[in-house]
Design a protein around this motif. Structure first.
Motif, PDB file in Angstrom:
ATOM      1  N   PHE A 199      53.110  84.748  39.432  1.00 58.93           N
ATOM      2  CA  PHE A 199      52.817  84.982  40.836  1.00 58.93           C
ATOM      3  C   PHE A 199      52.561  83.620  41.491  1.00 58.93           C
ATOM      4  N   TYR A 252      52.306  92.202  53.668  1.00 60.20           N
ATOM      5  CA  TYR A 252      51.782  91.131  52.818  1.00 60.20           C
ATOM      6  C   TYR A 252      51.204  89.963  53.630  1.00 60.20           C
ATOM      7  N   LEU A 262      43.782  90.798  41.653  1.00 57.38           N
ATOM      8  CA  LEU A 262      45.111  91.406  41.487  1.00 57.38           C
ATOM      9  C   LEU A 262      45.487  91.640  40.015  1.00 57.38           C
ATOM     10  N   VAL A 282      55.560  86.242  47.710  1.00 55.18           N
ATOM     11  CA  VAL A 282      55.356  87.394  48.579  1.00 55.18           C
ATOM     12  C   VAL A 282      54.734  86.933  49.893  1.00 55.18           C
ATOM     13  N   PRO A 305      59.739  95.575  49.444  1.00 58.12           N
ATOM     14  CA  PRO A 305      58.281  95.750  49.393  1.00 58.12           C
ATOM     15  C   PRO A 305      57.949  97.194  49.029  1.00 58.12           C
ATOM     16  N   GLN A 316      47.850  89.118  52.166  1.00 57.51           N
ATOM     17  CA  GLN A 316      47.803  88.937  50.711  1.00 57.51           C
ATOM     18  C   GLN A 316      46.595  89.646  50.092  1.00 57.51           C
ATOM     19  N   THR A 326      47.467  95.750  48.517  1.00 62.99           N
ATOM     20  CA  THR A 326      48.861  95.930  48.941  1.00 62.99           C
ATOM     21  C   THR A 326      49.834  95.290  47.940  1.00 62.99           C
ATOM     22  N   LEU A 327      49.356  94.279  47.224  1.00 62.09           N
ATOM     23  CA  LEU A 327      50.255  93.585  46.292  1.00 62.09           C
ATOM     24  C   LEU A 327      50.372  94.285  44.939  1.00 62.09           C
ATOM     25  N   SER A 328      49.300  94.992  44.522  1.00 66.07           N
ATOM     26  CA  SER A 328      49.342  95.562  43.170  1.00 66.07           C
ATOM     27  C   SER A 328      50.451  96.610  43.007  1.00 66.07           C
ATOM     28  N   GLU A 335      51.400  81.921  44.329  1.00 64.50           N
ATOM     29  CA  GLU A 335      50.608  82.282  45.511  1.00 64.50           C
ATOM     30  C   GLU A 335      50.852  81.309  46.660  1.00 64.50           C
TER      31      GLU A 335
END
Ligand code: FAD
Length: 348
Positions: A29, A90, A125, A60, A204, A93, A97-99, A31
């Motif tokens: 990931f 996103y 996360l 993302v 997404p 972040q 919402t990311l999981s 970031e």
């Protein structure tokens, strides 16, 4: 008489044997915030490369930032492919919402490892997704070794404020191994201008009923180097009295050295410095070329965050202060007399 083995048992044995020796394929990931890739992600990439297999990056964010970030990170040495997902979802972040996106990418995939920098986001996360998959997540590793023949990965990580090192081996029974990487122990990955890798957009994943709502973001603005990756750090402790004295005493020293400013927890708790400047067990871990501890006693919780610095300089009026046990250069002096003199000398 031995019980007859059912074919299902044999097949599952074969599957397990087959599944126990996949080549490593890490999903990292990468970031980014406001189009800036977290510097710790570059060190996490170096760690992921040490697994000896493929490394796929994941970026993302919103359409405002993702294209530029993708253009930059696809040149990162060590990446073998890159995924990106773009949505307003996103923008902030949030782990909530990311999981679902991460879960979807991992489901039925060939990924063997999930890697990230240990940011506040990743600290929420990775364990969140790991728990859903019923696998452990190892945080802030300082070294790793992957044994391809047994498909096991062995990590080390400091515990008890850095006073002991724990060794953790995740065996082949853990199909996907999650870990975050302590940036100070791995060099940041470099950029390879001519590198061409596969870059793919992924849809997404909608989160219809997100339990978390983003209210606001407060960012500390500073022109100084980022504390976590700065080559030089000047930190102050409790005797700096208040926020004004803290800044008036340490900023000129940091300016002349081109250094980031850090603080002990006592200084942060007393309101002299922002929380983001805290160095130590419950703050940032730093390992700069030069660390100056000004009026800091050297409690183990502070040492846990800076003792790997290449050169430690301490100014303290107590000759028995524990900080002198780790200092390369120690000055027993009143900081209010010593610091202006050090600045003068450095200016010369
Ligand atoms: P003090 O301990 O009060 O030391 C001040 C020092 O300044 C003394 O050595 C004194 O001799 C010297 N001094 C005083 N006046 C002068 C002067 N005029 N000139 C020169 N020297 C002077 N601490 C952290 O820093 N980071 C952490 O992440 C952290 N996490 C913690 C987590 C836990 C669970 C716990 C329990 C504690 C944690 N602490 C942390 C707190 C830590 O134990 C210490 O209390 C803290 O580091 C002390 O800060 P200090 O050295 O600035 O203050």
């Amino acid at each position: 008489m031995l019980p007859r083995r059912s074919p299902i048992v044999i097949r599952s044995f074969l599957l397990r044997t087959y599944a126990s020796t996949p080549s490593p394929h890490a999903l990292i990931f990468l970031e980014q915030r406001q189009g800036q890739v977290d510097s710790g992600s570059l060190s996490a990439l170096t760690a992921a490369s040490q697994l000896g297999g493929k490394v796929t990056g994941l970026v993302v964010g919103t359409s405002e930032h993702v294209p530029a970030v993708v253009d930059k990170v696809k040149k990162l040495k060590g990446l073998t492919s890159l995924l990106h997902s773009t949505s307003e979802l996103y923008a902030q972040q949030l782990p909530e919402t990311l999981s679902p996106l991460l879960e979807k990418l991992l489901s039925g995939s060939e990924y063997t490892h999930v890697v990230s920098t240990p940011s506040s986001l990743a600290k929420s996360l990775l364990p969140r997704v790991a728990a859903k998959l019923d696998v452990p997540s190892v945080s802030e590793i300082t070294s790793l070794e992957h044994d391809a023949s047994s498909n096991s990965t062995t990590f080390t990580r400091p515990i008890y404020a850095g006073n002991a090192i724990s060794t953790i081996r995740l065996s082949s029974s853990i199909p996907i191994k999650f870990f975050t990487v302590r940036a100070t122990n791995f060099d940041p990955a470099s950029f390879e201008e001519n590198q061409e890798i596969e870059v793919k957009a992924v849809d997404p994943v909608d989160v219809p009923e997100c339990p978390t709502e983003h209210i606001s973001t407060q960012l500390t603005k500073s022109d100084r180097p980022d504390l976590s990756v700065a080559g030089r750090v000047v930190s102050g402790g409790r005797p700096l009295k208040n926020a004004e004295t803290f800044a008036a005493t340490l900023n000129p020293l940091a300016d002349v050295l081109g250094a980031a400013v850090g603080a002990s927890r006592a200084a942060v708790d007393a309101g002299y410095a922002d929380n983001s400047l805290q160095v130590g067990q419950t703050g940032k871990v730093v390992a700069p070329e030069l660390y100056m501890a000004i009026g800091i006693s050297g409690a183990i919780q502070h040492l846990a965050g800076m003792k790997d610095s290449k050169m430690i300089v301490a100014v303290n009026k107590d000759p028995d202060a524990p900080i002198f046990q780790v200092a390369d250069v120690g000055l027993v002096a009143d900081l209010y007399e010593a610091v202006p003199q050090i600045i003068e000398k450095l200016k010369q």
